[in-house]
Design an enzyme around this catalytic site. Structure first.
Site, PDB file in Angstrom:
ATOM      1  N   GLU A   1       4.966  -5.301   6.910  1.00 40.50           N
ATOM      2  CA  GLU A   1       4.169  -4.345   7.942  1.00 40.50           C
ATOM      3  C   GLU A   1       4.516  -3.951   9.173  1.00 40.50           C
ATOM      4  OE1 GLU A   1       2.923  -6.318   5.534  1.00 40.50           O
ATOM      5  OE2 GLU A   1       1.004  -5.418   4.787  1.00 40.50           O
TER       6      GLU A   1
ATOM      7  N   GLY B   1       0.597  -4.836   1.088  1.00 36.14           N
ATOM      8  CA  GLY B   1      -0.806  -4.923   0.208  1.00 36.14           C
ATOM      9  C   GLY B   1      -0.558  -5.385  -1.136  1.00 36.14           C
TER      10      GLY B   1
ATOM     11  N   GLU C   1      -1.002  -9.129  -0.520  1.00 36.93           N
ATOM     12  CA  GLU C   1      -2.507  -9.438  -0.420  1.00 36.93           C
ATOM     13  C   GLU C   1      -3.098  -9.292  -1.788  1.00 36.93           C
ATOM     14  OE1 GLU C   1      -2.700  -6.365   2.573  1.00 36.93           O
ATOM     15  OE2 GLU C   1      -3.594  -7.824   3.895  1.00 36.93           O
TER      16      GLU C   1
ATOM     17  N   ALA D   1       0.964  -1.243  -0.034  1.00 34.54           N
ATOM     18  CA  ALA D   1      -0.113   0.000  -0.077  1.00 34.54           C
ATOM     19  C   ALA D   1       0.793   1.160   0.002  1.00 34.54           C
ATOM     20  CB  ALA D   1      -0.977  -0.044   1.227  1.00 34.54           C
TER      21      ALA D   1
END
Ligand code: HXC
Length: 257
Positions: free
Chosen positions: A131, A108, A111, A65
């Site tokens: 993360e 992300g 993911e 992200a």
């Protein structure tokens, strides 16, 4: 193009979605998530597209992200924004999704890769959930999907350490289907996608759906679900044609209905 952060194209029964922010290693910002989800949904409605391939431009699939975008966020902002709900829509895509991963698939980005039905990766791809090193944790399914995929102990190692893992490790643990020489990644992925695109698409659709239920449901419930889908396929023209062609010792002509 109406897309700012992705590139979308279609040919030979395949739909391509390419993450397109290579300067920041395809860091996923919020408008990019919306574009990705909408592109998937459009391909799902498009009769010409049978299989969807997701990849990234440049030296990453996606490095996570967008940290710049997130850095000043507050918890209440995130709750009210409720953006991860958008990611949930990826689980409803009916057509098979193959991820073609080169370079980094982190946070992300990993993911997003785990939302694909299958993953083909370049031998030099790397995967991880960094993360923890930012004082946060995965929020778009990482702790859940990875654990269901590779089991608790292995998932703990990836998620707690934040380490990056190689494609060879990902292959050994069943995270990816193939590790391929980087220059052949797209070619091999397309070849496999075309194979799926030539099959009766209702079978493909209901097999995908049933496999997803195996992840969510108990064995008993999953088997009931599978059985109904099996019965349902006997209402299709392709089932009649597929079996008739076998009996007549000729090639079937499938119509996707
Ligand atoms: C914003 C990013 C970024 C990210 C890379 N960039 N990752 N920008 N968000 N996630 C930018 C860098 O700032 C840099 O911009 C450019 O991309 C190139 O990256 P470099 O760091 O210079 O490249 P390199 O030295 O090769 O290192 C590659 C890397 C590193 C190891 C992948 O970029 C990295 O550690 N990125 C962050 C990985 C990460 O922590 N991901 C998890 C994010 S949290 P400039 O402008 O300097 O050239 C997350 C939560 C998900 O994903 C929650 C659910 C959605």
């Amino acid at each position: 193009s109406k897309h700012e952060y992705i590139a979308v194209s279609e040919r030979d029964g395949l739909g391509f979605i390419e993450l397109n922010r290579p300067k920041v290693l395809n860091a996923i910002n919020r408008p990019m998530v919306s574009e990705i989800v909408e592109a998937f949904e459009e391909f799902d409605r498009n009769d010409n597209v049978k299989v969807i391939i997701l990849s990234g431009k440049g030296r990453a699939f996606a490095a996570g992200a967008d940290i710049d975008e997130m850095s000043e966020d507050g918890a209440i902002d995130l709750e009210l924004l409720n953006q991860f709900t958008e990611w949930d829509r990826l689980a409803w895509i009916k057509k098979p999704i193959i991820g073609a991963v080169q370079g980094f698939a982190l946070g992300g980005g990993f993911e997003l890769a785990l939302c694909c039905d299958m993953l083909f990766a370049a031998e030099d791809a790397s995967f991880g959930f960094p993360e923890v090193n930012l004082g946060v944790m995965p929020g778009a399914g990482g702790t859940q999907r990875l654990t269901k995929l590779i089991g608790k102990s292995r998932a703990m190692e990836w998620l707690l350490s934040g380490d990056r893992f190689t494609a060879a490790q990902a292959l050994e643990w069943g995270v990816i289907n193939r590790a391929i020489a980087p220059e052949l990644l797209m070619e091999e992925t397309e070849k496999f996608a075309k194979k799926l695109a030539s099959k009766p698409s209702l079978s493909i659709r209901l097999i995908k759906e049933s496999v997803h239920k195996a992840v969510d449901y108990s064995l008993y419930e999953g088997m009931q679900y599978e059985r109904k889908n099996f019965y349902l396929l006997f209402a299709s023209e392709d089932q009649k044609e597929g079996m008739k062609a076998f009996v007549e010792k000729r090639k079937p002509h499938f119509k996707g209905k």
